[in-house]
Each structure stands twice: as structure tokens, then as C-alpha cells.
Design an enzyme around this catalytic site. Sequence first.
Site, PDB file in Angstrom:
ATOM      1  N   SER A 266      35.822  36.662  36.132  1.00  0.00           N
ATOM      2  CA  SER A 266      35.694  37.769  35.182  1.00  0.00           C
ATOM      3  C   SER A 266      34.511  37.477  34.276  1.00  0.00           C
ATOM      4  O   SER A 266      34.071  36.323  34.181  1.00  0.00           O
ATOM      5  CB  SER A 266      36.977  37.836  34.342  1.00  0.00           C
ATOM      6  OG  SER A 266      36.829  38.694  33.233  1.00  0.00           O
TER       7      SER A 266
ATOM      8  N   TYR B  49      44.055  34.406  29.271  1.00  0.00           N
ATOM      9  CA  TYR B  49      43.193  34.974  30.316  1.00  0.00           C
ATOM     10  C   TYR B  49      41.819  34.306  30.289  1.00  0.00           C
ATOM     11  O   TYR B  49      41.281  33.904  31.322  1.00  0.00           O
ATOM     12  CB  TYR B  49      43.077  36.483  30.084  1.00  0.00           C
ATOM     13  CG  TYR B  49      42.427  37.274  31.199  1.00  0.00           C
ATOM     14  CD1 TYR B  49      43.173  37.718  32.284  1.00  0.00           C
ATOM     15  CD2 TYR B  49      41.078  37.588  31.162  1.00  0.00           C
ATOM     16  CE1 TYR B  49      42.587  38.472  33.299  1.00  0.00           C
ATOM     17  CE2 TYR B  49      40.482  38.333  32.172  1.00  0.00           C
ATOM     18  CZ  TYR B  49      41.239  38.775  33.238  1.00  0.00           C
ATOM     19  OH  TYR B  49      40.647  39.512  34.240  1.00  0.00           O
TER      20      TYR B  49
HETATM   21  P1  NAD Z   1      45.572  45.076  39.664  1.00  0.00           P
HETATM   22  O1  NAD Z   1      46.676  44.995  38.661  1.00  0.00           O
HETATM   23  O2  NAD Z   1      45.142  46.381  40.192  1.00  0.00           O
HETATM   24  O3  NAD Z   1      45.884  44.129  40.903  1.00  0.00           O
HETATM   25  C1  NAD Z   1      46.444  42.859  40.735  1.00  0.00           C
HETATM   26  C2  NAD Z   1      47.014  42.398  42.048  1.00  0.00           C
HETATM   27  O4  NAD Z   1      47.584  41.094  41.841  1.00  0.00           O
HETATM   28  C3  NAD Z   1      48.145  43.303  42.579  1.00  0.00           C
HETATM   29  O5  NAD Z   1      48.088  43.349  43.990  1.00  0.00           O
HETATM   30  C4  NAD Z   1      49.387  42.554  42.132  1.00  0.00           C
HETATM   31  O6  NAD Z   1      50.532  42.830  42.926  1.00  0.00           O
HETATM   32  C5  NAD Z   1      48.924  41.130  42.312  1.00  0.00           C
HETATM   33  N1  NAD Z   1      49.742  40.167  41.572  1.00  0.00           N
HETATM   34  C6  NAD Z   1      50.015  40.133  40.248  1.00  0.00           C
HETATM   35  N2  NAD Z   1      50.851  39.117  39.987  1.00  0.00           N
HETATM   36  C7  NAD Z   1      51.097  38.491  41.164  1.00  0.00           C
HETATM   37  C8  NAD Z   1      51.894  37.395  41.566  1.00  0.00           C
HETATM   38  N3  NAD Z   1      52.633  36.702  40.686  1.00  0.00           N
HETATM   39  N4  NAD Z   1      51.908  37.061  42.881  1.00  0.00           N
HETATM   40  C9  NAD Z   1      51.197  37.762  43.783  1.00  0.00           C
HETATM   41  N5  NAD Z   1      50.442  38.818  43.474  1.00  0.00           N
HETATM   42  C10 NAD Z   1      50.392  39.177  42.181  1.00  0.00           C
HETATM   43  O7  NAD Z   1      44.354  44.316  38.940  1.00  0.00           O
HETATM   44  P2  NAD Z   1      42.808  44.155  39.306  1.00  0.00           P
HETATM   45  O8  NAD Z   1      42.056  44.670  38.141  1.00  0.00           O
HETATM   46  O9  NAD Z   1      42.492  44.632  40.675  1.00  0.00           O
HETATM   47  O10 NAD Z   1      42.697  42.564  39.224  1.00  0.00           O
HETATM   48  C11 NAD Z   1      42.346  41.754  40.314  1.00  0.00           C
HETATM   49  C12 NAD Z   1      41.623  40.540  39.776  1.00  0.00           C
HETATM   50  O11 NAD Z   1      40.412  40.956  39.150  1.00  0.00           O
HETATM   51  C13 NAD Z   1      42.396  39.751  38.725  1.00  0.00           C
HETATM   52  O12 NAD Z   1      42.220  38.360  38.939  1.00  0.00           O
HETATM   53  C14 NAD Z   1      41.737  40.165  37.432  1.00  0.00           C
HETATM   54  O13 NAD Z   1      41.860  39.185  36.431  1.00  0.00           O
HETATM   55  C15 NAD Z   1      40.305  40.325  37.897  1.00  0.00           C
HETATM   56  N6  NAD Z   1      39.463  41.125  37.024  1.00  0.00           N
HETATM   57  C16 NAD Z   1      39.755  42.441  36.771  1.00  0.00           C
HETATM   58  C17 NAD Z   1      38.931  43.156  35.927  1.00  0.00           C
HETATM   59  C18 NAD Z   1      39.175  44.591  35.595  1.00  0.00           C
HETATM   60  O14 NAD Z   1      38.475  45.118  34.712  1.00  0.00           O
HETATM   61  N7  NAD Z   1      40.101  45.265  36.248  1.00  0.00           N
HETATM   62  C19 NAD Z   1      37.799  42.545  35.362  1.00  0.00           C
HETATM   63  C20 NAD Z   1      37.536  41.231  35.647  1.00  0.00           C
HETATM   64  C21 NAD Z   1      38.373  40.534  36.487  1.00  0.00           C
END
Ligand code: NAD
Length: 263
Positions: free
Chosen positions: A145, A158
Site C-alpha cells: 500500500s 495497517y
Molecule cells: P476487499 O475487501 O475488496 O478484499 C479483501 C479480500 O481479502 C477479500 O477477498 C476477503 O475475503 C479477503 N480476506 C479478508 N480477510 C481474510 C482472511 N482472514 N482470510 C482470507 N481472506 C481474507 O479489499 P481490497 O481493497 O481489494 O484489498 C486487497 C488488498 O489491497 C489488501 O491487502 C489491502 O490492504 C490492499 N490495499 C487496498 C487499497 C484500497 O484502496 N482498496 C489500497 C492499498 C492497498
Amino acid sequence: MGDSLKGRAALVTGSTSGIGLAMARALAGEGCSVMLNGLGDPGECEKIRADLAAETGAEIGYHPADMSKPAEIRDAVAKTVEAFGGLNILVNNAGIQHVAPIDAFPEEKWDAIIAINLSAAFHAIKAALPHLRKAGWGRIVNTASAHGLVASVNKSAYVAAKHGIMGLTKATAIETAEEPITCNAINPGWVRTPLVEAQIRARAEEKGVSVEDEAIALLSEKQPSKKFTTPEQLAGILLFLCSPAADQITGVPMVADGGWTSQ
Ligand code: NAD
């Protein structure tokens, strides 16, 4: 990509939603077999699996491992190898968020975020490495991130986990540097997935403004492009990291944050 990913096998954690699902779709679109993972209703997860298989014609599996449980993570790696006859690409993507100041941050949320956003990647890399070595070609990609590079208030767990995953990325990269294996991070800014939608809605409610106004406010605070990074753009970066052009790229953040961390 040509045929370079055809016949490869991937495990993408947290791929039933958002960024992980777009990454799984991109890999499958290149003919890669993909093991999906994520929490959710079993019927919905099966539908996501079946839809992706129908859409791409690739072999798609699903493993329900909870990323806070090391034994289940090891099982997800083992079942991927069993299903596809090996493992080439590991994407550590599952992640959760909780927003609160440190003096009010619930201990169990700290523990869960460190477990899912950081320790899970260690357990998965440890279990996957022997298989990547056996296959003679491997790519490890960690979804970090902008918060892997800079902090924001009220996101201590985080930020700590995402900075930690940058360290793990570098450590893995130098341990595998002489092998045909690379380990890199992808560092998105704001991406409008369910994880961020929840934050936008909470902030909009607190301020008494509309969700769309708050989405613009959120971008204006941090992301100079004032545009959300898309899951598809991040999936494109993943494909690049899996391409021969990236053979000498290892241990680095691939930043896609619209200028957030350049300020
Ligand atoms: P999201 O909530 O859409 O997806 C998260 C995924 O992780 C889902 O499939 C969920 O079921 C899974 N998950 C959560 N807890 C879990 C567990 N205990 N075991 C197995 N699976 C689990 O979120 P996203 O935004 O797509 O996030 C994906 C990654 O991207 C994360 O690591 C997040 O920190 C990172 N990220 C997101 C953003 C953003 O702005 N959305 C920015 C930077 C980084």
C-alpha cells in the site's frame, strides 16, 4: 504476455473481491491456473469460481483458508500444488483495515491486522518457496500500500503491517536473488473496493455529507491525481511483474498511488 503464463499455477489470497479478484482474472486470462481464496458465503465463493472459469476457460479452484490461521495457509499452498501439479505465482493480497487512534485501538484488531496483512504472507512464502524452487520459476507479489511507505493517522496496525510487508518483500528478494524467483510489492493508493467503500461511508456519515462528496474529499486529501487507482491497473502491474521484462526487478515497491507518496 504471449504464452509465458500458459500452464503456470497461481495462488491469490483474498481474491473473492476487489484487487485480488481482478488479479486472479488477469492471470486466468493469460491461461494461468488460479486458486482463489477469501472469506465469504460458500455459495457465493463457488459462483465467483465458476464464473471466472467460464469467462477465461482457465482452471480455477477455491480454497477457504482463513489467513489468520497458519495451518490453513499451509493447506492452501498444498492444495494448490495438488490441484495444478505445482506452484509458480504467489500473490499475498488478503487484507483488512480498522481505523482508530492508538489509545482507542482494540487489541484484537491489532492482532488480526498483523496476522492477516503481514504474518500470513510469511507463512505463505515459507510454504510456497520449496514449490517455486522445484518448478524452476517463481514470482511472489505482495499487495502492500502507499501505507507501506508513509503513515496516516488512526491506521497504526495497517501502517505497521504494510511497512512490515515491505521488509519481508526485501528479505525474500535477497534470499532468492540468485534463483529464477522474484519478490516484489505493489503499493496502491486509494482503490474503490469494499475495503475503502466502508471507510468512505463511515466518514460521510460522521460529517453528514454524501458518499460521493466524501469520495472526492478522500482523494483530495492524499492522492494528487484525484482519481482512484483501479483493480485492473494493479492487475496489469502484476502481469508485468510476471513477464520476462521484470526478471531483474526484485525487492521493490511498484507504486500506483497517483502521486500520494511523492508529496
Ligand atoms: P476487499 O475487501 O475488496 O478484499 C479483501 C479480500 O481479502 C477479500 O477477498 C476477503 O475475503 C479477503 N480476506 C479478508 N480477510 C481474510 C482472511 N482472514 N482470510 C482470507 N481472506 C481474507 O479489499 P481490497 O481493497 O481489494 O484489498 C486487497 C488488498 O489491497 C489488501 O491487502 C489491502 O490492504 C490492499 N490495499 C487496498 C487499497 C484500497 O484502496 N482498496 C489500497 C492499498 C492497498
